[in-house]
Design a protein around this motif. Structure first.
Motif, PDB file in Angstrom:
ATOM      1  N   ALA A 130      67.734  54.204  37.354  1.00 54.40           N
ATOM      2  CA  ALA A 130      68.615  55.371  37.347  1.00 54.40           C
ATOM      3  C   ALA A 130      67.856  56.661  37.590  1.00 54.40           C
ATOM      4  CB  ALA A 130      69.356  55.465  36.015  1.00 54.40           C
ATOM      5  N   VAL A 131      66.566  56.651  37.302  1.00 56.90           N
ATOM      6  CA  VAL A 131      65.790  57.894  37.333  1.00 56.90           C
ATOM      7  C   VAL A 131      65.421  58.306  38.750  1.00 56.90           C
ATOM      8  CG1 VAL A 131      63.626  58.972  36.600  1.00 56.90           C
ATOM      9  CG2 VAL A 131      64.914  57.530  35.013  1.00 56.90           C
ATOM     10  N   VAL A 136      65.786  62.185  43.248  1.00 63.02           N
ATOM     11  CA  VAL A 136      65.651  62.516  44.669  1.00 63.02           C
ATOM     12  C   VAL A 136      66.871  63.283  45.176  1.00 63.02           C
ATOM     13  CG1 VAL A 136      65.498  61.550  47.004  1.00 63.02           C
ATOM     14  CG2 VAL A 136      64.099  60.591  45.164  1.00 63.02           C
ATOM     15  N   ILE A 137      68.079  62.757  44.947  1.00 59.67           N
ATOM     16  CA  ILE A 137      69.269  63.424  45.492  1.00 59.67           C
ATOM     17  C   ILE A 137      69.563  64.723  44.753  1.00 59.67           C
ATOM     18  CG2 ILE A 137      70.988  62.226  44.072  1.00 59.67           C
ATOM     19  CD1 ILE A 137      71.296  63.218  47.806  1.00 59.67           C
ATOM     20  N   ALA A 138      69.313  64.762  43.448  1.00 56.33           N
ATOM     21  CA  ALA A 138      69.549  65.993  42.695  1.00 56.33           C
ATOM     22  C   ALA A 138      68.613  67.099  43.169  1.00 56.33           C
ATOM     23  CB  ALA A 138      69.364  65.749  41.197  1.00 56.33           C
ATOM     24  N   GLU A 139      67.384  66.737  43.464  1.00 56.72           N
ATOM     25  CA  GLU A 139      66.426  67.724  43.967  1.00 56.72           C
ATOM     26  C   GLU A 139      66.848  68.239  45.342  1.00 56.72           C
ATOM     27  OE1 GLU A 139      61.935  66.950  44.693  1.00 56.72           O
ATOM     28  OE2 GLU A 139      62.163  67.484  42.585  1.00 56.72           O
ATOM     29  N   THR A 236      71.968  53.380  45.275  1.00 61.97           N
ATOM     30  CA  THR A 236      70.538  53.077  45.300  1.00 61.97           C
ATOM     31  C   THR A 236      70.075  52.572  43.944  1.00 61.97           C
ATOM     32  OG1 THR A 236      70.268  54.838  46.928  1.00 61.97           O
ATOM     33  CG2 THR A 236      68.272  53.965  45.928  1.00 61.97           C
ATOM     34  N   ARG A 237      70.619  53.146  42.879  1.00 58.73           N
ATOM     35  CA  ARG A 237      70.284  52.666  41.530  1.00 58.73           C
ATOM     36  C   ARG A 237      70.649  51.198  41.384  1.00 58.73           C
ATOM     37  NH1 ARG A 237      73.857  53.001  36.713  1.00 58.73           N
ATOM     38  NH2 ARG A 237      74.976  54.701  37.702  1.00 58.73           N
TER      39      ARG A 237
END
Length: 393
Positions: A130-131, A136-139, A236-237
């Motif tokens: 989950a991390v 990546v997408i949040a950044e 992706t998770r």
């Protein structure tokens, strides 16, 4: 037509308890590849389970429309489709543009693994799977790190609205609506902030974009943010969790990948085929059309089952065998045609970095408890996967 399988193919509870209904899809592929279903609490639909039929429908965007019904959900859930503003961000998702981010993604993977390197038992979903994709997408979107867990919770709630864990005593419809409203409020504030103080991120790009000489309407803007965070995080998770599960269940393939890290790109394609994180999408017939001798009438929905297409015996040799060196592997894990996943190249890059770096450090790994799955027939989610492992420093 009457079938020998039930509505487990779209029953969220079934997916949560037992995983994908592969036996039912296999029966449908053999006996009723275009089958009419009237599941309780859902609008009726045609179940499309063969690879070639899925391909023909998904490529024919003139006769099969993505609106108004995007997937088979309980009627009360009524999710809203996000508008396709693909061109505004497409340049950021090309292989060339993403290759420049490979080192940064690899650093996120290394940092994530370093935090758990001294632990022998953990929940792989919570601590690793989950991390990385969320980070990546949040950044890329420009979401502050302090809010990443909030986004994780909201995306889980939106997609898993049928899961009692996320309902907290509310109905399915109330749970989904609550998550949507929280997304609207959060992204509304962030959009306003990026208009005042632009930054180098996706939210700035979209919040200040002009389409046809006018700004993107606020609801459509927020819907697009939600699509990006959910699609960039959930699938992706789940491919990461499902991929490690497949490697644990097939230790010879894990050893093969460990001995030959160059197989990572091929292994990732097999992970996506095997896991098929997105279960189904719908297309609506724009006119009367015949599929495999069956008449589908104008306005009727065809439900494309991606995991079924990806296990089609007429296309894949030994489809129920997991092989990290499978080639060719023309799966539909990322969709196909005009609605091919915008983030497919990003997902491939992330998964390559995750499995290359994880397998290189993984001396031992096994399940340490039962795998818990999300109650969803839209995205095949693993909520928890306790593992016992030994990770090299």
């Amino acid at each position: 037509m009457r079938t020998a399988v039930g509505w487990e193919i779209v029953d969220p509870v079934y997916y949560g308890r037992y995983g994908y209904p592969h036996a039912s899809w296999a029966w449908l592929r053999r006996h009723a590849p275009v089958a009419w279903f009237e599941a309780p609490g859902m609008l009726p639909f045609w179940a499309i389970t063969k690879y070639d039929d899925c391909s023909a429908i998904l490529r024919d965007h003139r006769r099969f429309l993505i609106a108004p019904r995007i997937a088979v959900f309980p009627e009360e859930q009524a999710p809203t489709d996000a508008p396709p503003y693909r061109n505004l961000l497409s340049q950021h998702f090309t292989p060339k543009a993403l290759e420049r981010k490979r080192a940064a993604v690899g650093a996120i993977v290394d940092e994530t693994l370093a935090r758990v390197a001294d632990r022998t038992e953990l929940d792989f979903v919570e601590t690793v799977a989950a991390v990385v994709p969320l980070a990546v997408i949040a950044e890329m979107l420009g979401i502050p790190r302090a809010d990443w867990q909030h986004m994780f919770r909201l995306s889980n709630t939106l997609l898993g609205a049928a899961d009692p864990e996320y309902q907290h005593g509310a109905t399915l419809a109330e749970t989904a609506e609550r998550a949507r409203q929280e997304f609207v409020e959060y992204f509304g504030r962030l959009s306003a902030a990026r208009r005042r103080e632009p930054r180098d991120d996706f939210i700035t790009t979209l919040a200040n974009a002009q389409v046809g000489g006018a700004p993107i309407p606020e609801w459509e803007l927020v819907s697009y943010y939600v699509l990006l965070i959910v699609a960039g995080n959930e699938t992706t998770r789940n491919a990461t969790s499902g991929g490690l599960l497949a490697l644990m269940e097939n230790p010879a393939e894990l050893e093969k990948l460990r001995r030959n890290p160059n197989l990572a790109p091929t292994a990732v394609e097999e992970v996506v085929r095997w896991v098929s994180p997105v279960v189904q999408f719908c297309r609506t017939a724009a006119e009367d059309v015949e599929i495999r001798g069956t008449k589908v009438r104008k306005g009727e929905a065809c439900c494309i089952f991606y995991p079924s297409a990806n296990r089609d015996e007429d296309v894949f040799a030994d489809p129920f065998t997991f092989g990290v060196d499978r080639a060719p592997n023309e799966h539909y894990g990322f969709g196909i045609g005009v609605h091919f996943c915008l983030g497919a190249n990003l997902a491939r890059l992330e998964l390559q970095e995750i499995f290359t770096r994880l397998v290189a450090r993984l001396d031992e790994v096994e399940l340490a408890g039962p795998v818990e799955r999300m109650h969803s027939s839209f995205v095949g989610g693993i909520k928890r996967m306790p593992v016992r492992w030994r990770l090299r420093a």
